[in-house]
Scaffold this motif. Structure first.
Motif, PDB file in Angstrom:
ATOM      1  N   THR A 143       0.832  -1.199   0.000  1.00 26.56           N
ATOM      2  CA  THR A 143       0.000   0.000   0.000  1.00 26.56           C
ATOM      3  C   THR A 143       0.869   1.251   0.000  1.00 26.56           C
ATOM      4  O   THR A 143       2.058   1.205   0.355  1.00 26.56           O
ATOM      5  CB  THR A 143      -0.913   0.055   1.240  1.00 26.56           C
ATOM      6  OG1 THR A 143      -0.080   0.190   2.409  1.00 26.56           O
ATOM      7  CG2 THR A 143      -1.782  -1.185   1.358  1.00 26.56           C
ATOM      8  N   ILE A 144       0.268   2.359  -0.357  1.00 21.73           N
ATOM      9  CA  ILE A 144       0.954   3.649  -0.309  1.00 21.73           C
ATOM     10  C   ILE A 144       1.374   3.952   1.124  1.00 21.73           C
ATOM     11  O   ILE A 144       2.492   4.407   1.374  1.00 21.73           O
ATOM     12  CB  ILE A 144       0.058   4.759  -0.878  1.00 21.73           C
ATOM     13  CG1 ILE A 144      -0.133   4.553  -2.380  1.00 21.73           C
ATOM     14  CG2 ILE A 144       0.626   6.140  -0.588  1.00 21.73           C
ATOM     15  CD1 ILE A 144      -1.165   5.466  -3.009  1.00 21.73           C
ATOM     16  N   THR A 145       0.491   3.684   2.069  1.00 21.78           N
ATOM     17  CA  THR A 145       0.782   3.950   3.483  1.00 21.78           C
ATOM     18  C   THR A 145       2.003   3.163   3.942  1.00 21.78           C
ATOM     19  O   THR A 145       2.865   3.692   4.653  1.00 21.78           O
ATOM     20  CB  THR A 145      -0.440   3.598   4.355  1.00 21.78           C
ATOM     21  OG1 THR A 145      -1.567   4.347   3.883  1.00 21.78           O
ATOM     22  CG2 THR A 145      -0.195   3.902   5.806  1.00 21.78           C
ATOM     23  N   GLU A 146       2.099   1.901   3.540  1.00 25.86           N
ATOM     24  CA  GLU A 146       3.248   1.076   3.909  1.00 25.86           C
ATOM     25  C   GLU A 146       4.533   1.621   3.289  1.00 25.86           C
ATOM     26  O   GLU A 146       5.574   1.684   3.944  1.00 25.86           O
ATOM     27  CB  GLU A 146       3.028  -0.366   3.475  1.00 25.86           C
ATOM     28  CG  GLU A 146       4.138  -1.297   3.912  1.00 25.86           C
ATOM     29  CD  GLU A 146       3.943  -2.732   3.444  1.00 25.86           C
ATOM     30  OE1 GLU A 146       4.885  -3.518   3.634  1.00 25.86           O
ATOM     31  OE2 GLU A 146       2.882  -3.061   2.881  1.00 25.86           O
ATOM     32  N   ALA A 147       4.466   2.036   2.031  1.00 24.24           N
ATOM     33  CA  ALA A 147       5.644   2.600   1.365  1.00 24.24           C
ATOM     34  C   ALA A 147       6.123   3.853   2.088  1.00 24.24           C
ATOM     35  O   ALA A 147       7.319   4.003   2.377  1.00 24.24           O
ATOM     36  CB  ALA A 147       5.330   2.914  -0.094  1.00 24.24           C
ATOM     37  N   ILE A 148       5.203   4.745   2.415  1.00 27.68           N
ATOM     38  CA  ILE A 148       5.562   5.989   3.102  1.00 27.68           C
ATOM     39  C   ILE A 148       6.159   5.683   4.473  1.00 27.68           C
ATOM     40  O   ILE A 148       7.187   6.256   4.852  1.00 27.68           O
ATOM     41  CB  ILE A 148       4.341   6.921   3.210  1.00 27.68           C
ATOM     42  CG1 ILE A 148       3.986   7.453   1.820  1.00 27.68           C
ATOM     43  CG2 ILE A 148       4.610   8.071   4.181  1.00 27.68           C
ATOM     44  CD1 ILE A 148       2.666   8.204   1.750  1.00 27.68           C
ATOM     45  N   GLN A 180       7.732   2.956   5.503  1.00 21.21           N
ATOM     46  CA  GLN A 180       9.062   2.373   5.358  1.00 21.21           C
ATOM     47  C   GLN A 180      10.091   3.412   4.904  1.00 21.21           C
ATOM     48  O   GLN A 180      11.231   3.410   5.363  1.00 21.21           O
ATOM     49  CB  GLN A 180       9.029   1.195   4.389  1.00 21.21           C
ATOM     50  CG  GLN A 180       8.289  -0.009   4.931  1.00 21.21           C
ATOM     51  CD  GLN A 180       8.956  -0.573   6.179  1.00 21.21           C
ATOM     52  OE1 GLN A 180      10.169  -0.756   6.222  1.00 21.21           O
ATOM     53  NE2 GLN A 180       8.170  -0.825   7.203  1.00 21.21           N
ATOM     54  N   LEU A 181       9.685   4.296   4.001  1.00 25.74           N
ATOM     55  CA  LEU A 181      10.598   5.341   3.538  1.00 25.74           C
ATOM     56  C   LEU A 181      10.951   6.293   4.679  1.00 25.74           C
ATOM     57  O   LEU A 181      12.106   6.728   4.801  1.00 25.74           O
ATOM     58  CB  LEU A 181      10.006   6.098   2.353  1.00 25.74           C
ATOM     59  CG  LEU A 181       9.962   5.303   1.049  1.00 25.74           C
ATOM     60  CD1 LEU A 181       9.135   6.035  -0.002  1.00 25.74           C
ATOM     61  CD2 LEU A 181      11.366   5.029   0.532  1.00 25.74           C
ATOM     62  N   LYS A 182       9.989   6.603   5.518  1.00 23.11           N
ATOM     63  CA  LYS A 182      10.278   7.462   6.674  1.00 23.11           C
ATOM     64  C   LYS A 182      11.289   6.806   7.596  1.00 23.11           C
ATOM     65  O   LYS A 182      12.171   7.484   8.130  1.00 23.11           O
ATOM     66  CB  LYS A 182       8.994   7.812   7.415  1.00 23.11           C
ATOM     67  CG  LYS A 182       8.181   8.858   6.679  1.00 23.11           C
ATOM     68  CD  LYS A 182       6.972   9.297   7.466  1.00 23.11           C
ATOM     69  CE  LYS A 182       6.281  10.429   6.718  1.00 23.11           C
ATOM     70  NZ  LYS A 182       5.148  10.968   7.456  1.00 23.11           N
ATOM     71  N   GLU A 183      11.184   5.482   7.773  1.00 26.95           N
ATOM     72  CA  GLU A 183      12.166   4.764   8.586  1.00 26.95           C
ATOM     73  C   GLU A 183      13.558   4.825   7.965  1.00 26.95           C
ATOM     74  O   GLU A 183      14.557   4.706   8.669  1.00 26.95           O
ATOM     75  CB  GLU A 183      11.736   3.307   8.780  1.00 26.95           C
ATOM     76  CG  GLU A 183      10.585   3.148   9.736  1.00 26.95           C
ATOM     77  CD  GLU A 183      10.213   1.701   9.978  1.00 26.95           C
ATOM     78  OE1 GLU A 183      11.034   0.804   9.697  1.00 26.95           O
ATOM     79  OE2 GLU A 183       9.088   1.475  10.466  1.00 26.95           O
ATOM     80  N   VAL A 216       4.553   7.107  -5.525  1.00 28.68           N
ATOM     81  CA  VAL A 216       5.280   7.572  -4.345  1.00 28.68           C
ATOM     82  C   VAL A 216       6.744   7.690  -4.752  1.00 28.68           C
ATOM     83  O   VAL A 216       7.344   6.717  -5.218  1.00 28.68           O
ATOM     84  CB  VAL A 216       5.138   6.585  -3.167  1.00 28.68           C
ATOM     85  CG1 VAL A 216       5.972   7.054  -1.973  1.00 28.68           C
ATOM     86  CG2 VAL A 216       3.679   6.405  -2.784  1.00 28.68           C
ATOM     87  N   TYR A 217       7.302   8.882  -4.605  1.00 28.35           N
ATOM     88  CA  TYR A 217       8.702   9.139  -4.943  1.00 28.35           C
ATOM     89  C   TYR A 217       9.527   9.306  -3.673  1.00 28.35           C
ATOM     90  O   TYR A 217       9.135  10.041  -2.767  1.00 28.35           O
ATOM     91  CB  TYR A 217       8.845  10.441  -5.735  1.00 28.35           C
ATOM     92  CG  TYR A 217       8.175  10.456  -7.069  1.00 28.35           C
ATOM     93  CD1 TYR A 217       8.827   9.984  -8.197  1.00 28.35           C
ATOM     94  CD2 TYR A 217       6.882  10.959  -7.221  1.00 28.35           C
ATOM     95  CE1 TYR A 217       8.219  10.007  -9.441  1.00 28.35           C
ATOM     96  CE2 TYR A 217       6.264  10.988  -8.463  1.00 28.35           C
ATOM     97  CZ  TYR A 217       6.941  10.511  -9.562  1.00 28.35           C
ATOM     98  OH  TYR A 217       6.326  10.540 -10.786  1.00 28.35           O
ATOM     99  N   ALA A 218      10.671   8.635  -3.606  1.00 28.51           N
ATOM    100  CA  ALA A 218      11.677   8.878  -2.575  1.00 28.51           C
ATOM    101  C   ALA A 218      12.701   9.798  -3.230  1.00 28.51           C
ATOM    102  O   ALA A 218      13.310   9.449  -4.238  1.00 28.51           O
ATOM    103  CB  ALA A 218      12.329   7.575  -2.143  1.00 28.51           C
ATOM    104  N   LEU A 219      12.869  11.008  -2.674  1.00 35.35           N
ATOM    105  CA  LEU A 219      13.710  12.038  -3.284  1.00 35.35           C
ATOM    106  C   LEU A 219      14.881  12.396  -2.384  1.00 35.35           C
ATOM    107  O   LEU A 219      14.740  12.465  -1.165  1.00 35.35           O
ATOM    108  CB  LEU A 219      12.876  13.296  -3.559  1.00 35.35           C
ATOM    109  CG  LEU A 219      11.680  13.095  -4.480  1.00 35.35           C
ATOM    110  CD1 LEU A 219      10.761  14.306  -4.432  1.00 35.35           C
ATOM    111  CD2 LEU A 219      12.155  12.841  -5.898  1.00 35.35           C
ATOM    112  N   LEU A 220      16.029  12.655  -3.005  1.00 30.08           N
ATOM    113  CA  LEU A 220      17.249  13.022  -2.290  1.00 30.08           C
ATOM    114  C   LEU A 220      17.892  14.206  -2.997  1.00 30.08           C
ATOM    115  O   LEU A 220      18.067  14.184  -4.215  1.00 30.08           O
ATOM    116  CB  LEU A 220      18.219  11.836  -2.276  1.00 30.08           C
ATOM    117  CG  LEU A 220      19.598  12.055  -1.670  1.00 30.08           C
ATOM    118  CD1 LEU A 220      19.497  12.353  -0.184  1.00 30.08           C
ATOM    119  CD2 LEU A 220      20.474  10.835  -1.917  1.00 30.08           C
TER     120      LEU A 220
END
Length: 105
Positions: free
Chosen positions: A9-14, A16-19, A65-69
């Motif tokens: 899910t989007i919620t799970e991705a967000i 995990q990315l926050k972790e 969902v994008y993980a950005l750096l």
């Protein structure tokens, strides 16, 4: 970079990315990411990873969902609707980020 995980899910991705340190939640306005009173130039960022989600009842109901750096180490998350109507400068910014992402593979 190649996608390393797929989250259900989007919620799970967000979550995990926050972790993983992607703690800022970005909004894209033109060529800038805005969050918590801060503004960042989008050109300074690259996509580290992305996750696509399609709605079960409507294929048009898709989100990414994008993980950005950033080059200075700022990490954040951007969630967009795939194909959603956005202003042309924001759409161009997403295209440029995707181009850089594809070139890094």
């Amino acid at each position: 970079m190649k996608q390393k995980f797929h989250y259900a899910t989007i919620t799970e991705a967000i979550s995990q990315l926050k972790e993983q340190g992607f703690t800022l939640e970005f909004n894209l306005v033109g060529n800038e990411f805005k969050t918590e009173g801060q503004t960042y130039v989008a050109d300074e960022f690259e996509i580290v990873d992305l996750y696509r989600y399609e709605g079960t009842s409507d294929p048009a109901d898709e989100s990414i969902v994008y993980a950005l750096l950033s080059s200075s180490g700022v990490k954040g998350i951007l969630v967009t609707s795939y194909g959603a109507s956005t202003d042309e400068s924001s759409a161009e910014t997403i295209r440029q980020l995707h181009y850089k992402y594809q070139q890094s593979k």
